[in-house]
Every structure is written in C-alpha cells, then in structure tokens.
Design a protein around this motif. Structure first.
Motif, PDB file in Angstrom:
ATOM      1  N   GLN A 278       0.803  -1.223   0.000  1.00 49.93           N
ATOM      2  CA  GLN A 278       0.000   0.000   0.000  1.00 49.93           C
ATOM      3  C   GLN A 278       0.839   1.278   0.000  1.00 49.93           C
ATOM      4  N   LEU A 279       2.150   1.143   0.061  1.00 49.89           N
ATOM      5  CA  LEU A 279       3.041   2.303   0.073  1.00 49.89           C
ATOM      6  C   LEU A 279       3.487   2.647  -1.335  1.00 49.89           C
ATOM      7  N   ASP A 280       3.892   3.902  -1.529  1.00 54.36           N
ATOM      8  CA  ASP A 280       4.441   4.229  -2.846  1.00 54.36           C
ATOM      9  C   ASP A 280       5.810   3.550  -2.972  1.00 54.36           C
ATOM     10  N   PRO A 281       6.227   3.259  -4.200  1.00 53.53           N
ATOM     11  CA  PRO A 281       7.452   2.463  -4.406  1.00 53.53           C
ATOM     12  C   PRO A 281       8.702   3.031  -3.731  1.00 53.53           C
ATOM     13  N   ALA A 282       8.882   4.332  -3.734  1.00 52.74           N
ATOM     14  CA  ALA A 282      10.084   4.909  -3.110  1.00 52.74           C
ATOM     15  C   ALA A 282      10.104   4.657  -1.608  1.00 52.74           C
ATOM     16  N   THR A 283       8.955   4.774  -0.962  1.00 51.85           N
ATOM     17  CA  THR A 283       8.855   4.562   0.480  1.00 51.85           C
ATOM     18  C   THR A 283       8.954   3.082   0.821  1.00 51.85           C
ATOM     19  N   ALA A 284       8.479   2.231  -0.063  1.00 51.19           N
ATOM     20  CA  ALA A 284       8.409   0.797   0.207  1.00 51.19           C
ATOM     21  C   ALA A 284       9.764   0.089   0.107  1.00 51.19           C
ATOM     22  N   GLY A 285      10.765   0.730  -0.459  1.00 54.26           N
ATOM     23  CA  GLY A 285      12.063   0.088  -0.672  1.00 54.26           C
ATOM     24  C   GLY A 285      12.646  -0.589   0.547  1.00 54.26           C
ATOM     25  N   PRO A 286      12.811   0.120   1.679  1.00 55.15           N
ATOM     26  CA  PRO A 286      13.379  -0.534   2.864  1.00 55.15           C
ATOM     27  C   PRO A 286      12.524  -1.694   3.376  1.00 55.15           C
ATOM     28  N   ALA A 287      11.215  -1.568   3.277  1.00 62.36           N
ATOM     29  CA  ALA A 287      10.342  -2.658   3.724  1.00 62.36           C
ATOM     30  C   ALA A 287      10.481  -3.873   2.809  1.00 62.36           C
ATOM     31  N   HIS A 288      10.595  -3.639   1.513  1.00 62.93           N
ATOM     32  CA  HIS A 288      10.832  -4.745   0.581  1.00 62.93           C
ATOM     33  C   HIS A 288      12.152  -5.444   0.908  1.00 62.93           C
ATOM     34  N   HIS A 289      13.162  -4.654   1.242  1.00 63.18           N
ATOM     35  CA  HIS A 289      14.455  -5.251   1.603  1.00 63.18           C
ATOM     36  C   HIS A 289      14.306  -6.130   2.840  1.00 63.18           C
ATOM     37  N   TRP A 290      13.569  -5.658   3.860  1.00 60.86           N
ATOM     38  CA  TRP A 290      13.376  -6.449   5.077  1.00 60.86           C
ATOM     39  C   TRP A 290      12.689  -7.772   4.750  1.00 60.86           C
ATOM     40  N   LEU A 291      11.751  -7.750   3.816  1.00 60.09           N
ATOM     41  CA  LEU A 291      11.012  -8.966   3.467  1.00 60.09           C
ATOM     42  C   LEU A 291      11.907 -10.080   2.910  1.00 60.09           C
ATOM     43  N   ILE A 292      13.047  -9.711   2.331  1.00 56.98           N
ATOM     44  CA  ILE A 292      13.943 -10.725   1.762  1.00 56.98           C
ATOM     45  C   ILE A 292      15.278 -10.844   2.509  1.00 56.98           C
ATOM     46  N   ASP A 293      15.383 -10.190   3.657  1.00 54.37           N
ATOM     47  CA  ASP A 293      16.626 -10.170   4.433  1.00 54.37           C
ATOM     48  C   ASP A 293      16.716 -11.411   5.323  1.00 54.37           C
ATOM     49  N   ASN A 294      17.283 -12.481   4.793  1.00 51.05           N
ATOM     50  CA  ASN A 294      17.375 -13.742   5.538  1.00 51.05           C
ATOM     51  C   ASN A 294      18.193 -13.626   6.814  1.00 51.05           C
ATOM     52  N   ARG A 295      19.212 -12.798   6.803  1.00 56.29           N
ATOM     53  CA  ARG A 295      20.031 -12.615   8.010  1.00 56.29           C
ATOM     54  C   ARG A 295      19.191 -11.990   9.133  1.00 56.29           C
ATOM     55  N   GLU A 296      18.390 -10.982   8.798  1.00 61.44           N
ATOM     56  CA  GLU A 296      17.522 -10.345   9.799  1.00 61.44           C
ATOM     57  C   GLU A 296      16.444 -11.320  10.279  1.00 61.44           C
TER      58      GLU A 296
END
Length: 113
Positions: free
Chosen positions: A53-71
């Motif tokens: 639901q976020l605009d693409p520029a704002t969603a970037g860090p959240a998208h990264h968290w979604l695929i961050d296996n180390r985190e």
C-alpha cells in the motif's frame, strides 16, 4: 480480553500504526502463533500487506526487510531465546510497528531508584 482471543502458548504477534506528530495509534491486527517461525511468517505477511500500500520509493526498505534472511534469522533467535522482536516501517509521518513476543509476557515498568 475475551477467552477466545487470549493466547494459550507460543507467541503473540501484533501490528499497529501510529502518527509521529500526534501519537494517534491504530490497531492493524494481532494473532497468536505456536512457534517463532510462525510468528515471523505472520510478521512478514503483515509487512507485505503494508508495503503493497506504500508508494514504491517509500516501500524500498520494507521490501528489503522482506527478503533479508540474516535479519529473519536474528528475529528467530530473539524469539527462541524468549525476547521480543520488533520491526518498524516508516512512511512519512506514519510508523507501522510489527512485533512478536512470547505469549503472556509483558514489559515490566521501569523502577526508578
């Protein structure tokens, strides 16, 4: 809390949103989970819903968290050891806070000397 909503065992997961300028809080959902892995799965699903639901520029860090296996491994380790794991998604003046913790565990108030 009604008996049907009370977690029996495992972990309690929750999502809230709040505004930084006036601290209004909005409940976005909660759910019990039997294991740390299921708790993390719920957090990731909610993060995905929010990110969509976020605009693409704002969603970037959240998208990264979604695929961050180390985190994600860190989150599993924290939950397995009995700690609380939180992740915040920033969107301008709104913050989305995702959290998971062992069921029945609450923070104790700070005791000043």
């Amino acid at each position: 809390m009604t008996p049907t909503m009370e977690p029996r065992l495992g972990y309690w997961c929750e999502a809230i949103a709040y505004t930084v300028h006036d601290s209004h809080t909005y409940w976005l959902g909660s759910r019990p989970a039997a294991t740390p892995r299921l708790a993390l799965r719920w957090l990731r699903a909610r993060a995905g819903h929010i990110t969509d639901q976020l605009d693409p520029a704002t969603a970037g860090p959240a998208h990264h968290w979604l695929i961050d296996n180390r985190e994600h491994q860190y989150a599993l380790d924290v939950l397995t050891e009995g700690g609380m794991y939180t992740h915040t998604i920033h969107d301008g003046t709104v913050r989305y806070l995702l959290s998971a913790r062992p069921a029945g565990r609450t923070a104790l108030p700070r005791q000043d000397p």
